[in-house]
Scaffold this active site. Structure first.
Site, PDB file in Angstrom:
ATOM      1  N   GLY A  19       0.825  -1.218   0.000  1.00  0.00           N
ATOM      2  CA  GLY A  19       0.000   0.000   0.000  1.00  0.00           C
ATOM      3  C   GLY A  19       0.853   1.259   0.000  1.00  0.00           C
ATOM      4  CG  ASN A  34       1.841   1.481   4.864  1.00  0.00           C
ATOM      5  OD1 ASN A  34       1.792   2.230   5.826  1.00  0.00           O
ATOM      6  ND2 ASN A  34       1.286   1.796   3.696  1.00  0.00           N
ATOM      7  CB  VAL A  46      -2.020  -7.292   1.393  1.00  0.00           C
ATOM      8  CG1 VAL A  46      -0.900  -6.461   0.786  1.00  0.00           C
ATOM      9  CG2 VAL A  46      -3.061  -6.413   2.081  1.00  0.00           C
ATOM     10  CE1 TYR A  50      -6.975   1.009  10.760  1.00  0.00           C
ATOM     11  CE2 TYR A  50      -6.800   1.870  12.997  1.00  0.00           C
ATOM     12  CZ  TYR A  50      -6.312   1.780  11.701  1.00  0.00           C
ATOM     13  OH  TYR A  50      -5.164   2.450  11.354  1.00  0.00           O
ATOM     14  CB  ILE A  59      -0.390   9.881  10.695  1.00  0.00           C
ATOM     15  CG1 ILE A  59       0.292   9.108  11.833  1.00  0.00           C
ATOM     16  CG2 ILE A  59       0.612  10.380   9.663  1.00  0.00           C
ATOM     17  CD1 ILE A  59       1.276   9.851  12.677  1.00  0.00           C
ATOM     18  CB  ALA A 113      -7.395  -5.521  12.201  1.00  0.00           C
ATOM     19  CE  LYS A 114      -3.810  -0.774  11.470  1.00  0.00           C
ATOM     20  NZ  LYS A 114      -2.817  -1.032  10.413  1.00  0.00           N
ATOM     21  CB  SER A 171      -0.050   4.011  -4.648  1.00  0.00           C
ATOM     22  OG  SER A 171      -1.233   3.841  -3.895  1.00  0.00           O
ATOM     23  NE  ARG A 172      -4.711   6.345  -1.359  1.00  0.00           N
ATOM     24  CZ  ARG A 172      -5.480   6.087  -0.285  1.00  0.00           C
ATOM     25  NH1 ARG A 172      -5.260   6.711   0.841  1.00  0.00           N
ATOM     26  NH2 ARG A 172      -6.453   5.205  -0.362  1.00  0.00           N
TER      27      ARG A 172
HETATM   28  P1  NDP Z   1      -3.878   5.669   3.342  1.00  0.00           P
HETATM   29  O1  NDP Z   1      -5.310   5.357   3.280  1.00  0.00           O
HETATM   30  O2  NDP Z   1      -3.383   6.969   2.834  1.00  0.00           O
HETATM   31  O3  NDP Z   1      -3.016   4.512   2.613  1.00  0.00           O
HETATM   32  C1  NDP Z   1      -3.334   3.160   2.746  1.00  0.00           C
HETATM   33  C2  NDP Z   1      -2.739   2.431   1.558  1.00  0.00           C
HETATM   34  O4  NDP Z   1      -3.058   1.023   1.663  1.00  0.00           O
HETATM   35  C3  NDP Z   1      -3.312   2.913   0.238  1.00  0.00           C
HETATM   36  O5  NDP Z   1      -2.290   3.047  -0.718  1.00  0.00           O
HETATM   37  C4  NDP Z   1      -4.250   1.777  -0.168  1.00  0.00           C
HETATM   38  O6  NDP Z   1      -4.463   1.625  -1.549  1.00  0.00           O
HETATM   39  C5  NDP Z   1      -3.497   0.590   0.387  1.00  0.00           C
HETATM   40  N1  NDP Z   1      -4.358  -0.584   0.464  1.00  0.00           N
HETATM   41  C6  NDP Z   1      -5.627  -0.677   0.920  1.00  0.00           C
HETATM   42  N2  NDP Z   1      -6.092  -1.926   0.793  1.00  0.00           N
HETATM   43  C7  NDP Z   1      -5.091  -2.658   0.235  1.00  0.00           C
HETATM   44  C8  NDP Z   1      -4.963  -4.010  -0.166  1.00  0.00           C
HETATM   45  N3  NDP Z   1      -5.966  -4.879  -0.009  1.00  0.00           N
HETATM   46  N4  NDP Z   1      -3.786  -4.428  -0.719  1.00  0.00           N
HETATM   47  C9  NDP Z   1      -2.765  -3.566  -0.893  1.00  0.00           C
HETATM   48  N5  NDP Z   1      -2.828  -2.263  -0.548  1.00  0.00           N
HETATM   49  C10 NDP Z   1      -3.978  -1.810   0.018  1.00  0.00           C
HETATM   50  O7  NDP Z   1      -3.491   5.479   4.883  1.00  0.00           O
HETATM   51  P2  NDP Z   1      -2.201   5.835   5.745  1.00  0.00           P
HETATM   52  O8  NDP Z   1      -1.039   6.111   4.884  1.00  0.00           O
HETATM   53  O9  NDP Z   1      -2.611   6.819   6.754  1.00  0.00           O
HETATM   54  O10 NDP Z   1      -2.031   4.449   6.530  1.00  0.00           O
HETATM   55  C11 NDP Z   1      -0.939   3.562   6.351  1.00  0.00           C
HETATM   56  C12 NDP Z   1      -0.950   2.568   7.493  1.00  0.00           C
HETATM   57  O11 NDP Z   1      -0.830   3.265   8.747  1.00  0.00           O
HETATM   58  C13 NDP Z   1      -2.250   1.760   7.593  1.00  0.00           C
HETATM   59  O12 NDP Z   1      -1.963   0.437   7.984  1.00  0.00           O
HETATM   60  C14 NDP Z   1      -3.003   2.459   8.707  1.00  0.00           C
HETATM   61  O13 NDP Z   1      -3.922   1.611   9.332  1.00  0.00           O
HETATM   62  C15 NDP Z   1      -1.861   2.870   9.620  1.00  0.00           C
HETATM   63  N6  NDP Z   1      -2.182   3.935  10.537  1.00  0.00           N
HETATM   64  C16 NDP Z   1      -2.525   5.181  10.081  1.00  0.00           C
HETATM   65  C17 NDP Z   1      -2.845   6.189  10.986  1.00  0.00           C
HETATM   66  C18 NDP Z   1      -3.226   7.548  10.551  1.00  0.00           C
HETATM   67  O14 NDP Z   1      -3.566   8.355  11.445  1.00  0.00           O
HETATM   68  N7  NDP Z   1      -3.201   7.889   9.289  1.00  0.00           N
HETATM   69  C19 NDP Z   1      -2.830   5.929  12.433  1.00  0.00           C
HETATM   70  C20 NDP Z   1      -2.439   4.598  12.792  1.00  0.00           C
HETATM   71  C21 NDP Z   1      -2.135   3.647  11.876  1.00  0.00           C
HETATM   72  P3  NDP Z   1      -5.828   2.285  -2.220  1.00  0.00           P
HETATM   73  O15 NDP Z   1      -5.513   3.708  -2.335  1.00  0.00           O
HETATM   74  O16 NDP Z   1      -5.999   1.634  -3.528  1.00  0.00           O
HETATM   75  O17 NDP Z   1      -6.961   1.990  -1.280  1.00  0.00           O
END
Ligand code: NDP
Length: 249
Positions: free
Chosen positions: A12, A92, A66, A157, A190, A160-161, A14-15
């Site tokens: 994950g 991630n 994933v 969520y 974040i 899972a975490k 791409s962003r």
């Molecule tokens: P984003 O939503 O910006 O990024 C999540 C990424 O995961 C996206 O690129 C998404 O792709 C990808 N993704 C989703 N489903 C799948 C899949 N089935 N297979 C592969 N890739 C997948 O979130 P964040 O960058 O904020 O989060 C990153 C990690 O940090 C996550 O695990 C999140 O739970 C964790 N986190 C984030 C927090 C926050 O405050 N932001 C706090 C605590 C934990 P697509 O764009 O196509 O959906």
């Protein structure tokens, strides 16, 4: 943080936190596999790849969901064929489907468990053989502070975490003698696409709970991930480290 010549896969990426980590790893000398789940994200993934190449590192974008074991096995095969090895796995990828327990649909429970917990299992299982062969590997799982303290509206969520924390510790114990470390990073709040749609009142409440009085940035998390991926963290395994401005202590 020297990652020179290391090969890293970030799910994950791409962003958000994943993309920021990928760029930071490339700045520190790593080659990268940028993973995205569906065709629709390909363009963003290719944009991250282009930026990594500008930094003089090798990178490819790979589609894989994933939540599907066969997808992750195919992904690892491709990585090993292309790069010859895989040193770093950052689990991630993550999604949210929030609602109170009473109203939570079974499909929302399953979707979040499948991506956020089973996804970590799938990728870890898929890389283990290769890392054992290398006698080297760094696995870094992104959990969350809500996996430690719980959060109303996030039963799926936070479960899972929390599961990711148990999985990380077991991975660390099982693979330590093979030269592989496994650690978890627990971000607080974040700023990313995941949190941008939170209602203003929820944002304010969260902000007030952060002693350092600012929201976290993806780079705050990326710095810790890069450290855990580096040789400087060789003696650290089975740990959960918060990046949360002091929110949970
Ligand atoms: P984003 O939503 O910006 O990024 C999540 C990424 O995961 C996206 O690129 C998404 O792709 C990808 N993704 C989703 N489903 C799948 C899949 N089935 N297979 C592969 N890739 C997948 O979130 P964040 O960058 O904020 O989060 C990153 C990690 O940090 C996550 O695990 C999140 O739970 C964790 N986190 C984030 C927090 C926050 O405050 N932001 C706090 C605590 C934990 P697509 O764009 O196509 O959906």
């Amino acid at each position: 943080m020297n990652l020179n010549g290391k090969v890293a896969l970030i799910t994950g990426s791409s962003r958000g936190i994943g993309a920021t980590t990928a760029l930071k790893m490339a700045e520190n000398g790593a080659d990268l596999i940028i993973n995205y789940p569906f065709e629709a994200e390909k363009e963003n993934a290719e944009a991250v790849v282009a930026r990594i190449k500008e930094l003089g590192r090798k990178a490819i974008a790979c589609e894989a969901n994933v939540a599907v074991l066969a997808d992750t096995e195919e992904l690892i095969k491709k990585v090993v064929k292309e790069f010859g090895r895989l040193d770093i796995l950052v689990n991630n990828a993550g999604i949210t489907r929030d609602s109170l327990l009473l109203r939570m649909k079974e499909s929302d429970w399953e979707a979040v468990i499948n991506v956020n917990l089973t996804g970590v299992f799938n990728c870890t299982k898929a890389v283990t053989g290769q890392m054992i062969k290398q006698k080297y590997g760094k696995i870094i799982n992104i959990t969350s502070v809500v996996g430690i303290i719980g959060n109303p509206g996030q039963a799926n969520y936070s479960a899972a975490k929390a599961g990711v924390i148990g999985l990380t510790k077991t991975t660390a114990k099982e693979l330590a003698k093979r030269g592989i470390t496994a650690n978890a990073v627990a971000p607080g709040f974040i700023e990313s696409q995941m949190t941008e749609n939170l209602p203003e009142t929820a944002r304010e409440k969260l902000f007030n709970a952060i002693p350092l009085k600012r929201l976290g940035q993806p780079a705050d998390v990326a710095d810790l991930i890069c450290f855990l991926a580096s040789a400087q963290a060789d003696y650290i395994t089975g740990q959960v480290i918060n990046v949360d401005g002091g929110m949970v202590m």
